[in-house]
Design a protein around this motif. Sequence first.
Motif, PDB file in Angstrom:
ATOM      1  N   LEU A 266      20.491  41.782  -5.824  1.00 37.26           N
ATOM      2  CA  LEU A 266      20.271  41.466  -4.634  1.00 37.26           C
ATOM      3  C   LEU A 266      21.209  41.788  -3.459  1.00 37.26           C
ATOM      4  N   VAL A 267      22.689  42.184  -3.815  1.00 33.70           N
ATOM      5  CA  VAL A 267      23.435  42.604  -2.883  1.00 33.70           C
ATOM      6  C   VAL A 267      23.099  43.954  -2.572  1.00 33.70           C
ATOM      7  N   MET A 268      22.748  44.845  -3.449  1.00 31.65           N
ATOM      8  CA  MET A 268      22.394  46.274  -3.089  1.00 31.65           C
ATOM      9  C   MET A 268      21.058  46.224  -2.088  1.00 31.65           C
ATOM     10  N   ALA A 269      20.094  45.378  -2.424  1.00 32.28           N
ATOM     11  CA  ALA A 269      19.070  45.204  -1.647  1.00 32.28           C
ATOM     12  C   ALA A 269      19.482  44.565  -0.251  1.00 32.28           C
ATOM     13  N   ILE A 270      20.217  43.730   0.073  1.00 31.81           N
ATOM     14  CA  ILE A 270      20.876  43.405   1.238  1.00 31.81           C
ATOM     15  C   ILE A 270      21.703  44.561   1.901  1.00 31.81           C
ATOM     16  N   THR A 271      22.432  45.180   1.096  1.00 26.82           N
ATOM     17  CA  THR A 271      23.048  46.359   1.845  1.00 26.82           C
ATOM     18  C   THR A 271      22.291  47.487   2.305  1.00 26.82           C
ATOM     19  N   VAL A 272      21.206  47.864   1.648  1.00 25.88           N
ATOM     20  CA  VAL A 272      20.181  48.842   1.970  1.00 25.88           C
ATOM     21  C   VAL A 272      19.473  48.279   3.348  1.00 25.88           C
ATOM     22  N   VAL A 273      19.148  46.892   3.335  1.00 28.85           N
ATOM     23  CA  VAL A 273      18.584  46.247   4.567  1.00 28.85           C
ATOM     24  C   VAL A 273      19.489  46.411   5.790  1.00 28.85           C
ATOM     25  N   GLY A 274      20.625  46.121   5.313  1.00 25.13           N
ATOM     26  CA  GLY A 274      21.826  45.768   6.441  1.00 25.13           C
ATOM     27  C   GLY A 274      21.759  47.098   6.873  1.00 25.13           C
ATOM     28  N   TYR A 275      21.909  48.593   6.324  1.00 23.12           N
ATOM     29  CA  TYR A 275      22.156  49.638   7.043  1.00 23.12           C
ATOM     30  C   TYR A 275      20.920  50.099   7.703  1.00 23.12           C
ATOM     31  N   LYS A 277      18.855  48.273   9.138  1.00 21.90           N
ATOM     32  CA  LYS A 277      18.692  47.504  10.550  1.00 21.90           C
ATOM     33  C   LYS A 277      20.113  47.207  11.207  1.00 21.90           C
ATOM     34  N   LYS A 278      20.940  47.810  10.684  1.00 23.38           N
ATOM     35  CA  LYS A 278      22.196  47.970  11.496  1.00 23.38           C
ATOM     36  C   LYS A 278      22.760  46.543  11.632  1.00 23.38           C
ATOM     37  N   ARG A 279      22.819  45.960  10.343  1.00 21.85           N
ATOM     38  CA  ARG A 279      23.510  44.444  10.447  1.00 21.85           C
ATOM     39  C   ARG A 279      24.277  44.444   9.119  1.00 21.85           C
ATOM     40  N   ILE A 280      25.363  43.600   9.343  1.00 16.15           N
ATOM     41  CA  ILE A 280      26.224  43.374   8.304  1.00 16.15           C
ATOM     42  C   ILE A 280      26.046  42.334   7.059  1.00 16.15           C
ATOM     43  N   PHE A 281      25.302  41.144   7.759  1.00 19.53           N
ATOM     44  CA  PHE A 281      25.021  40.033   6.845  1.00 19.53           C
ATOM     45  C   PHE A 281      26.390  39.347   6.352  1.00 19.53           C
ATOM     46  N   LYS A 282      27.249  39.187   7.013  1.00 21.83           N
ATOM     47  CA  LYS A 282      28.691  38.983   7.019  1.00 21.83           C
ATOM     48  C   LYS A 282      28.686  37.207   6.212  1.00 21.83           C
ATOM     49  N   ALA A 283      27.496  36.614   6.432  1.00 21.39           N
ATOM     50  CA  ALA A 283      27.759  35.320   5.695  1.00 21.39           C
ATOM     51  C   ALA A 283      27.920  35.521   4.245  1.00 21.39           C
ATOM     52  N   LEU A 377      33.020  46.977  -4.764  1.00 22.58           N
ATOM     53  CA  LEU A 377      33.122  48.373  -4.394  1.00 22.58           C
ATOM     54  C   LEU A 377      31.988  48.827  -3.254  1.00 22.58           C
ATOM     55  N   LEU A 378      30.922  48.171  -3.417  1.00 25.31           N
ATOM     56  CA  LEU A 378      29.634  48.468  -2.578  1.00 25.31           C
ATOM     57  C   LEU A 378      29.828  47.651  -1.053  1.00 25.31           C
ATOM     58  N   ARG A 379      30.322  46.598  -1.030  1.00 26.29           N
ATOM     59  CA  ARG A 379      30.410  45.814   0.017  1.00 26.29           C
ATOM     60  C   ARG A 379      31.897  46.274   1.069  1.00 26.29           C
ATOM     61  N   THR A 380      33.050  46.533   0.244  1.00 26.83           N
ATOM     62  CA  THR A 380      34.145  46.954   0.996  1.00 26.83           C
ATOM     63  C   THR A 380      33.851  48.429   1.341  1.00 26.83           C
ATOM     64  N   ASN A 381      33.188  49.289   0.874  1.00 22.84           N
ATOM     65  CA  ASN A 381      32.710  50.764   1.370  1.00 22.84           C
ATOM     66  C   ASN A 381      31.991  50.534   2.686  1.00 22.84           C
ATOM     67  N   PHE A 382      30.845  49.418   2.449  1.00 20.48           N
ATOM     68  CA  PHE A 382      29.945  49.130   3.400  1.00 20.48           C
ATOM     69  C   PHE A 382      30.763  48.650   4.733  1.00 20.48           C
ATOM     70  N   SER A 391      26.655  46.102  15.269  1.00 20.28           N
ATOM     71  CA  SER A 391      26.714  44.532  15.723  1.00 20.28           C
ATOM     72  C   SER A 391      26.854  43.728  14.583  1.00 20.28           C
ATOM     73  N   ILE A 392      27.597  42.756  14.734  1.00 20.89           N
ATOM     74  CA  ILE A 392      27.969  41.830  13.653  1.00 20.89           C
ATOM     75  C   ILE A 392      27.468  40.361  14.181  1.00 20.89           C
ATOM     76  N   GLN A 393      26.525  39.979  13.253  1.00 23.74           N
ATOM     77  CA  GLN A 393      25.714  38.766  13.526  1.00 23.74           C
ATOM     78  C   GLN A 393      26.603  37.688  13.212  1.00 23.74           C
ATOM     79  N   ALA A 394      26.400  36.473  13.746  1.00 18.76           N
ATOM     80  CA  ALA A 394      27.198  35.479  13.530  1.00 18.76           C
ATOM     81  C   ALA A 394      26.561  34.816  12.018  1.00 18.76           C
ATOM     82  N   PRO A 395      27.341  34.122  11.132  1.00 16.93           N
ATOM     83  CA  PRO A 395      26.951  33.548  10.005  1.00 16.93           C
ATOM     84  C   PRO A 395      26.196  32.425  10.258  1.00 16.93           C
ATOM     85  N   LYS A 396      25.228  32.380   9.310  1.00 14.76           N
ATOM     86  CA  LYS A 396      23.986  31.346   9.723  1.00 14.76           C
ATOM     87  C   LYS A 396      24.386  30.323   8.271  1.00 14.76           C
TER      88      LYS A 396
END
Length: 396
Positions: A266-275, A277-283, A377-382, A391-396
């Motif tokens: 799921l995190v891999m999918a979120i990271t691909v989508v975030g890249y 859409k230029k979103r971090i999904f920092k929540a 490894l994936l999220r720290t790199n990303f 642009s960093i979106q506010a956590p939901k």
Amino acid sequence: MLSKLKKILLVYPFIYSVIFLASAQQYRISLLTCDPGDELYSAFGHSAFRVQDAASGQDLVFNYGTFDFNTPYFYVKFTQRTLDYMLSVSTFDRFQVEYNYFQRNMREQVLDLSPEQASKLVSFLEENYQPENRFYRYDFFYDNCATRIRDAMEEILGNQLDWNENVNPEKKTFRELIDEYVYPLPWADFGIDLALGAVIDDYASEREKQFLPDYMEAAFGRAVIVGDGPTRTLVKEESVILSFPPRPSQTDLFNPYVLWWVLAILVMAITVVGYKKKRIFKAFDITFFAILGLLGLLIVVLWFFTFHSQTKSNWNILWAFPGHLLLALALLQKQVKPWLKKYLLFALVLANLALVFWVFGIQSFHPSIVPLLLIILLRTNFLYYNLEKFSIQAPK
């Protein structure tokens, strides 16, 4: 008169021999070994002494594995290793009822002790049961219900006890020995590997393996008594007291192996989508690294603030690091802190270092942390390359 004298001379020795044999066979002492149960506290089995007294008719069990759940701050003391266990005494029938209820197999090994040795062992147990002596500071590996029995035998028999150890025994670490029993309990297995450090990756000697009741049962079966007449085996008789059919193994998909890999995908999918859409999904990152930081605090407490020797040198702290709480707090801020990228690089190095420690055998980690390491490894790199760019979106 002569005939009466002959009868007396014949009868008296017979009477004395009957009295001697009766006293010689007063105690029948055996080792009881009980199979593991379904709960973590019973997952490693149990050992106890059984003492049958022919003179009084008593059939008692001396049990070193008793603890009081009503102890104030029970779980705090258990965590800090300040909880005392105690020697308790119950009737054999009462002891057997519990294991029969939970359908746990029980076996008995009758010990071939001389009358003097048996009497000394009973006196030793009775002295241990005195209120001032019955409590002891529990240690899972070195001072538990099984090792207390082993130590009692060594105290009574001394150099006459020869464990007759295997010349080429199978080499196993303390962690591997534990894994044999907690494998059916995947979450307990994960928790133990998370809490215990590199010290349990040392190889256990044959004597040290006796902290597990099954291994002590096997050791008793090999042991011999020497220097007390002809050499004889420690165990003269074996029997099965309780026997139940094997329980069918149940596969629970809710276990760390499945759950962490599903999370990683799921995190891999979120990271691909975030890249894209230029979103971090920092929540997600806030939650994930906050949990890792809390686990790191737990490791620090167990390492530095308890009396457990087995929680020292715990290199799980390389991936579950307390400083990740600061990362989570920093991600809550709208403005990117200047030190944040440096910390992300530091977290990346720590996760790689954990892999190095694992590969080179410095510490064996639980296999299910592989997907967790991949997420780190994936999220720290990303975050390192994209935190300021996107642009960093506010956590939901």
